[in-house]
Write a protein that holds these residues in place. Structure first.
Motif, PDB file in Angstrom:
ATOM      1  N   TYR A   1       0.861  -1.182   0.000  1.00 32.19           N
ATOM      2  CA  TYR A   1       0.000   0.000   0.000  1.00 32.19           C
ATOM      3  C   TYR A   1       0.899   1.234   0.000  1.00 32.19           C
TER       4      TYR A   1
ATOM      5  N   LEU B   1      -1.346   5.687   2.751  1.00 32.14           N
ATOM      6  CA  LEU B   1      -2.411   4.795   3.221  1.00 32.14           C
ATOM      7  C   LEU B   1      -1.944   3.960   4.413  1.00 32.14           C
TER       8      LEU B   1
ATOM      9  N   HIS C   1      -3.888   4.004   7.776  1.00 31.78           N
ATOM     10  CA  HIS C   1      -4.425   2.738   8.302  1.00 31.78           C
ATOM     11  C   HIS C   1      -4.078   2.573   9.778  1.00 31.78           C
TER      12      HIS C   1
ATOM     13  N   ARG D   1      -8.530   8.784   3.868  1.00 31.21           N
ATOM     14  CA  ARG D   1      -8.167   7.463   3.312  1.00 31.21           C
ATOM     15  C   ARG D   1      -8.894   7.192   2.019  1.00 31.21           C
TER      16      ARG D   1
ATOM     17  N   VAL E   1      -7.383   9.337  -0.764  1.00 31.71           N
ATOM     18  CA  VAL E   1      -6.067   8.851  -1.189  1.00 31.71           C
ATOM     19  C   VAL E   1      -6.216   7.520  -1.935  1.00 31.71           C
ATOM     20  N   ARG E   2      -7.092   6.646  -1.410  1.00 27.26           N
ATOM     21  CA  ARG E   2      -7.243   5.323  -2.027  1.00 27.26           C
ATOM     22  C   ARG E   2      -7.764   5.418  -3.454  1.00 27.26           C
TER      23      ARG E   2
ATOM     24  N   LYS F   1      -4.567   6.561  -5.694  1.00 32.25           N
ATOM     25  CA  LYS F   1      -3.298   5.818  -5.762  1.00 32.25           C
ATOM     26  C   LYS F   1      -3.531   4.354  -6.118  1.00 32.25           C
TER      27      LYS F   1
ATOM     28  N   VAL G   1      -3.170   0.462  -5.544  1.00 28.42           N
ATOM     29  CA  VAL G   1      -3.004  -0.406  -4.368  1.00 28.42           C
ATOM     30  C   VAL G   1      -2.697  -1.819  -4.864  1.00 28.42           C
TER      31      VAL G   1
ATOM     32  N   TYR H   1     -14.646   0.141   6.334  1.00 28.28           N
ATOM     33  CA  TYR H   1     -14.780   1.542   5.907  1.00 28.28           C
ATOM     34  C   TYR H   1     -16.179   2.067   6.243  1.00 28.28           C
TER      35      TYR H   1
END
Ligand code: HEM
Ligand code: HEM
Length: 172
Positions: A5, A9, A13, A62, A65-66, A69, A71, A93
């Motif tokens: 990751y 992240l 996390h 999160r 960003v997720r 980007k 993963v 989530y």
């Protein structure tokens, strides 16, 4: 496809994990047990409200960003395990954000900010406000999801030995 990751992240996390575990344990075994007449109740509620708000911020960051980007691909395994991991991650989530949102709804319905920052009197019980039941029920669901998630992580790391923890850590 990256093998880990992205660092942002990873930081979010572990920050979320620390704050969520603290709020779940503190909320259940400390805060909900402290009587409303206890002089420490207001300070406990103030801390819980601030940490809960921070969790909401971290979880929303999160998601942003997720979405931007790359993963790692799902950990290889039988189809049901891939599906279960995906469902639990989605649930974590959704239910964490649901906890924070129901907490904010409870704060607005009960006038909590005035109590913890303005010296207004506490209610006889937060159970008088509808969002309290949602907040309590979601706490039980989140507990189950976190336990399944942590047991699965340790099973991967300890029994399968597939280095899953390094995916959620820093490195090249
Ligand atoms: C000691 C506690 C924990 C450990 C050891 C742990 C470990 C991990 C690991 C290794 C992954 C990567 C899984 C993969 O590569 O497929 C992961 C992902 C994830 N964890 Fe945890 N975790 C912990 C606590 C928590 C808590 C309390 C939450 C609640 C918010 C959480 C939410 C998530 C989510 C949502 C993902 C999916 C990330 C994504 O794909 O965007 N974790 N965790
Ligand atoms: C993800 C974030 C949050 C988590 C994990 C969490 C967790 C908890 C837990 C476990 C309880 C006790 C539930 C029970 O035993 O029935 C609780 C109660 C409560 N929470 Fe949260 N909470 C969060 C966010 C918030 C926020 C953002 C607020 C307010 C802005 C808030 C306000 C409250 C209040 C007023 C209570 C009732 C306390 C009492 O009955 O004495 N929470 N929370």
């Amino acid at each position: 496809m990256p093998r880990r990751y992205p660092p942002a992240l990873v930081v979010l996390h572990w920050l979320a994990a620390f704050l969520v575990l603290g709020s779940l344990l503190g909320g259940t075994f400390n805060m909900a047990e402290v009587p409303y007449t206890d002089p420490g109740k207001v300070a406990t509620l103030r801390m819980h409200m601030i940490v809960g708000g921070l969790i909401l911020l971290v979880m929303l960051m999160r998601l942003v960003v997720r979405a931007r980007k790359a993963v790692p691909a799902a950990v290889p395994g039988p189809g049901w395990q891939v599906a279960a991991a995906r469902a639990v991650h989605l649930g974590l989530y959704a239910v964490t954000i649901g906890m924070a949102v129901s907490g904010v709804a409870l704060a607005l319905a009960s006038g909590l900010p005035g109590m913890v920052f303005g010296g207004a009197p506490l209610p006889e019980s937060f159970d008088l406000f509808a969002p309290r039941a949602v907040h309590g029920a979601l706490a039980s669901v989140l507990f189950v999801l976190v336990i399944v998630h942590v047991l699965a992580a340790f099973w991967h790391a300890g029994v399968k030995g597939d280095g899953i923890l390094s995916r959620m850590w820093f490195g090249r």
